[in-house]
Design a protein around this motif. Structure first.
Motif, PDB file in Angstrom:
ATOM      1  N   LEU A 111       0.810  -1.251  -0.123  1.00 12.12           N
ATOM      2  CA  LEU A 111      -0.119   0.047   0.077  1.00 12.12           C
ATOM      3  C   LEU A 111       0.982   1.280  -0.183  1.00 12.12           C
ATOM      4  O   LEU A 111       0.561   2.231  -0.786  1.00 12.12           O
ATOM      5  N   LEU A 112       1.729   1.197   0.820  1.00  9.58           N
ATOM      6  CA  LEU A 112       2.766   2.352   0.945  1.00  9.58           C
ATOM      7  C   LEU A 112       3.427   2.450  -0.571  1.00  9.58           C
ATOM      8  O   LEU A 112       3.561   3.609  -1.155  1.00  9.58           O
ATOM      9  N   ASP A 113       4.022   1.567  -1.047  1.00 11.34           N
ATOM     10  CA  ASP A 113       4.702   1.774  -2.508  1.00 11.34           C
ATOM     11  C   ASP A 113       3.738   2.056  -3.405  1.00 11.34           C
ATOM     12  O   ASP A 113       4.355   2.607  -4.517  1.00 11.34           O
ATOM     13  N   SER A 114       2.512   1.918  -3.316  1.00  8.27           N
ATOM     14  CA  SER A 114       1.626   2.260  -4.542  1.00  8.27           C
ATOM     15  C   SER A 114       1.390   3.834  -4.559  1.00  8.27           C
ATOM     16  O   SER A 114       1.089   4.562  -5.519  1.00  8.27           O
ATOM     17  N   LEU A 115       1.893   4.352  -3.363  1.00  6.03           N
ATOM     18  CA  LEU A 115       1.741   5.998  -3.498  1.00  6.03           C
ATOM     19  C   LEU A 115       3.115   6.478  -3.897  1.00  6.03           C
ATOM     20  O   LEU A 115       3.910   6.839  -3.265  1.00  6.03           O
ATOM     21  N   GLU A 116       3.134   6.644  -5.430  1.00  8.08           N
ATOM     22  CA  GLU A 116       4.369   7.021  -5.791  1.00  8.08           C
ATOM     23  C   GLU A 116       4.710   8.307  -5.482  1.00  8.08           C
ATOM     24  O   GLU A 116       5.812   8.653  -5.620  1.00  8.08           O
ATOM     25  N   ALA A 117       3.854   9.381  -5.528  1.00 12.72           N
ATOM     26  CA  ALA A 117       4.175  10.861  -5.431  1.00 12.72           C
ATOM     27  C   ALA A 117       3.853  11.101  -3.732  1.00 12.72           C
ATOM     28  O   ALA A 117       4.022  12.577  -3.579  1.00 12.72           O
ATOM     29  N   SER A 118       3.244  10.516  -2.991  1.00 11.54           N
ATOM     30  CA  SER A 118       3.055  10.889  -1.583  1.00 11.54           C
ATOM     31  C   SER A 118       3.908  10.244  -0.837  1.00 11.54           C
ATOM     32  O   SER A 118       3.680   8.791  -0.373  1.00 11.54           O
ATOM     33  N   PRO A 119       4.905  10.831  -0.055  1.00 14.21           N
ATOM     34  CA  PRO A 119       5.360  10.233   1.116  1.00 14.21           C
ATOM     35  C   PRO A 119       4.555   9.609   2.114  1.00 14.21           C
ATOM     36  O   PRO A 119       3.532  10.320   2.543  1.00 14.21           O
ATOM     37  N   ALA A 120       4.861   8.499   2.573  1.00 13.47           N
ATOM     38  CA  ALA A 120       4.113   7.865   3.578  1.00 13.47           C
ATOM     39  C   ALA A 120       4.937   6.962   4.560  1.00 13.47           C
ATOM     40  O   ALA A 120       5.696   6.208   3.946  1.00 13.47           O
ATOM     41  N   ILE A 121       4.398   7.121   5.742  1.00 15.37           N
ATOM     42  CA  ILE A 121       5.184   6.400   6.935  1.00 15.37           C
ATOM     43  C   ILE A 121       4.325   5.328   7.642  1.00 15.37           C
ATOM     44  O   ILE A 121       2.945   5.690   7.662  1.00 15.37           O
ATOM     45  N   ILE A 122       4.629   4.573   8.311  1.00 20.38           N
ATOM     46  CA  ILE A 122       4.082   3.833   9.401  1.00 20.38           C
ATOM     47  C   ILE A 122       4.860   3.867  10.605  1.00 20.38           C
ATOM     48  O   ILE A 122       6.026   3.599  10.541  1.00 20.38           O
ATOM     49  N   LYS A 123       4.292   4.535  11.700  1.00 17.56           N
ATOM     50  CA  LYS A 123       4.971   4.628  13.027  1.00 17.56           C
ATOM     51  C   LYS A 123       4.412   3.737  14.007  1.00 17.56           C
ATOM     52  O   LYS A 123       3.228   3.522  14.047  1.00 17.56           O
ATOM     53  N   THR A 124       4.963   3.690  14.969  1.00 14.49           N
ATOM     54  CA  THR A 124       4.594   2.962  16.330  1.00 14.49           C
ATOM     55  C   THR A 124       3.959   4.126  17.230  1.00 14.49           C
ATOM     56  O   THR A 124       3.964   5.181  17.256  1.00 14.49           O
ATOM     57  N   ALA A 125       3.539   3.582  18.432  1.00 14.62           N
ATOM     58  CA  ALA A 125       2.855   4.442  19.315  1.00 14.62           C
ATOM     59  C   ALA A 125       4.051   5.354  20.129  1.00 14.62           C
ATOM     60  O   ALA A 125       3.663   6.211  20.602  1.00 14.62           O
ATOM     61  N   ILE A 126       5.415   4.788  19.998  1.00 12.05           N
ATOM     62  CA  ILE A 126       6.415   5.533  20.517  1.00 12.05           C
ATOM     63  C   ILE A 126       6.945   6.468  19.511  1.00 12.05           C
ATOM     64  O   ILE A 126       8.398   6.654  19.524  1.00 12.05           O
ATOM     65  N   TRP A 127       6.499   6.330  18.260  1.00 13.41           N
ATOM     66  CA  TRP A 127       7.079   7.210  16.970  1.00 13.41           C
ATOM     67  C   TRP A 127       8.280   6.551  16.520  1.00 13.41           C
ATOM     68  O   TRP A 127       9.023   7.467  15.931  1.00 13.41           O
ATOM     69  N   ASP A 128       8.279   5.483  16.571  1.00 11.00           N
ATOM     70  CA  ASP A 128       9.601   4.638  15.669  1.00 11.00           C
ATOM     71  C   ASP A 128       8.937   4.511  14.245  1.00 11.00           C
ATOM     72  O   ASP A 128       7.677   3.979  14.388  1.00 11.00           O
ATOM     73  N   VAL A 129       9.607   4.899  13.357  1.00 10.67           N
ATOM     74  CA  VAL A 129       9.229   4.427  11.906  1.00 10.67           C
ATOM     75  C   VAL A 129       9.463   3.076  11.484  1.00 10.67           C
ATOM     76  O   VAL A 129      10.665   2.734  11.931  1.00 10.67           O
ATOM     77  N   VAL A 130       8.764   2.356  11.326  1.00  8.85           N
ATOM     78  CA  VAL A 130       8.705   0.924  10.925  1.00  8.85           C
ATOM     79  C   VAL A 130       8.479   0.341   9.345  1.00  8.85           C
ATOM     80  O   VAL A 130       9.040  -0.584   9.112  1.00  8.85           O
ATOM     81  N   ALA A 131       8.069   1.585   8.741  1.00  8.41           N
ATOM     82  CA  ALA A 131       7.845   1.272   7.423  1.00  8.41           C
ATOM     83  C   ALA A 131       7.801   2.696   6.705  1.00  8.41           C
ATOM     84  O   ALA A 131       7.175   3.586   7.194  1.00  8.41           O
ATOM     85  N   TRP A 132       8.039   2.599   5.178  1.00  6.32           N
ATOM     86  CA  TRP A 132       7.989   3.989   4.341  1.00  6.32           C
ATOM     87  C   TRP A 132       7.999   3.597   3.045  1.00  6.32           C
ATOM     88  O   TRP A 132       8.179   2.443   2.745  1.00  6.32           O
ATOM     89  N   ASN A 133       7.710   4.518   2.106  1.00  9.45           N
ATOM     90  CA  ASN A 133       7.670   4.324   0.622  1.00  9.45           C
ATOM     91  C   ASN A 133       8.929   5.049   0.162  1.00  9.45           C
ATOM     92  O   ASN A 133       9.654   5.866   1.003  1.00  9.45           O
ATOM     93  N   ARG A 134       9.323   4.980  -1.231  1.00  7.88           N
ATOM     94  CA  ARG A 134      10.446   5.689  -1.566  1.00  7.88           C
ATOM     95  C   ARG A 134      10.373   7.052  -1.543  1.00  7.88           C
ATOM     96  O   ARG A 134      11.062   7.831  -1.495  1.00  7.88           O
ATOM     97  N   ALA A 135       9.009   7.784  -1.889  1.00  7.45           N
ATOM     98  CA  ALA A 135       8.968   8.869  -1.620  1.00  7.45           C
ATOM     99  C   ALA A 135       9.271   9.521  -0.316  1.00  7.45           C
ATOM    100  O   ALA A 135       9.598  10.594  -0.227  1.00  7.45           O
ATOM    101  N   ALA A 136       8.840   8.701   0.657  1.00  8.82           N
ATOM    102  CA  ALA A 136       9.005   9.390   2.033  1.00  8.82           C
ATOM    103  C   ALA A 136      10.627   9.428   2.191  1.00  8.82           C
ATOM    104  O   ALA A 136      11.298  10.254   2.741  1.00  8.82           O
TER     105      ALA A 136
END
Length: 276
Positions: A111-136
């Motif tokens: 899902l993240l990778d499908s957002l080619e022009a929109s930076p997107a991340i997934i973070k935990t409750a303590i704000w650790d980034v655990v996933a992102w796409n190339r735009a991010a």
């Protein structure tokens, strides 16, 4: 608890109990019906067999959150089933349970990778980034170049001069991030787990210490939804952002940044493609 809700709770408990294999729990002997017996579930949950029987019969009254947690463990409920149990028993979802992890399910990454022009991340409750796409990676931070233990957003914001310099209004961003972080930590019951991180940031950044002492509590709905960055290649850019919860994982959140200028969006897509 209404009569209908109590009956629904009892029906749900019976259905989950009937699906469990007695042999896998060390119980033997012939049985007239599938699943564990009521007294066996009560024993595993450390509650009264009589009261558990009443719950299944729809006449046990409203159980506490602690009891529902015990029953959930006894019945080996999934996170989704546990949430449903709490909704039936208490009319609200359970408190967030934090899970330490370094990645996400492949479908979320797709899902993240499908957002080619929109930076997107997934973070935990303590704000650790655990996933992102190339735009991010090309607009925000190239998280893949950092060890997993060094992908915390607060660490970036208060201790990384490069990230700080990219912020259009660092003070406003910092205040929002600290307030939203505090709310997420409290919601997840992780105050003790983040004490070391908070102490470290207080020692390293007087600005963080001052904001932490202010005790502001915020969420993404309290901001204007616009992020302004000074990007080394794209120049001054504006991004609309929205936050989403991750289904089945209340301890995770997804943030999507959408360029407000179509030309910038096209250039982000080109940079992300080159990153690939």
């Amino acid at each position: 608890m209404s009569v209908n809700t109590a009956r629904s709770l009892g029906d749900f408990l019976r259905s989950r109990r009937s699906r469990l294999d007695p042999a896998s729990f060390g119980y033997s002997g012939r049985r007239r019906t599938p699943g564990l017996r009521r007294e066996e579930v009560a024993q595993r949950a450390h509650i009264s067999p009589t009261w558990y029987t009443w719950l299944e019969q729809g006449r046990g009254g409203a159980p506490s959150a602690e009891v529902l947690d015990r029953i959930s463990g006894a019945l080996m409920l999934t996170d989704t089933e546990r949430e449903h149990l709490f909704m039936l028993g208490l009319g609200r979802p359970p408190e967030v349970r934090y899970k330490s992890l370094e990645g996400v399910h492949p479908r979320l990454q797709r899902l993240l990778d499908s957002l080619e022009a929109s930076p997107a991340i997934i973070k935990t409750a303590i704000w650790d980034v655990v996933a992102w796409n190339r735009a991010a990676a090309v607009v925000l931070t190239d998280y893949g170049t950092l060890p997993p233990g060094e992908r915390n957003i607060l660490q970036f914001l208060f201790r990384n001069p490069t990230v700080r310099a990219k912020q259009h209004d660092w003070e406003s961003v910092a205040r929002f991030v600290v307030g939203a972080f505090r709310a997420d930590v409290a919601r997840a019951g992780l105050a003790s787990e983040v004490s070391e991180l908070v102490d470290e940031l207080c020692g390293a950044s007087p600005e963080f210490e001052a904001l932490w002492r202010d005790n502001d509590v915020l969420n993404h709905g309290d901001s204007n939804g616009i992020k302004r960055l000074l990007h080394p290649v794209l120049g001054q850019i504006e991004l609309e952002y929205s936050a989403f919860s991750v289904d089945g994982r209340p301890d995770l959140g997804m943030i999507v940044y959408t360029p407000m200028d179509p030309e910038i969006a096209a250039r982000v897509k080109v940079l992300a493609a080159a990153k690939a």
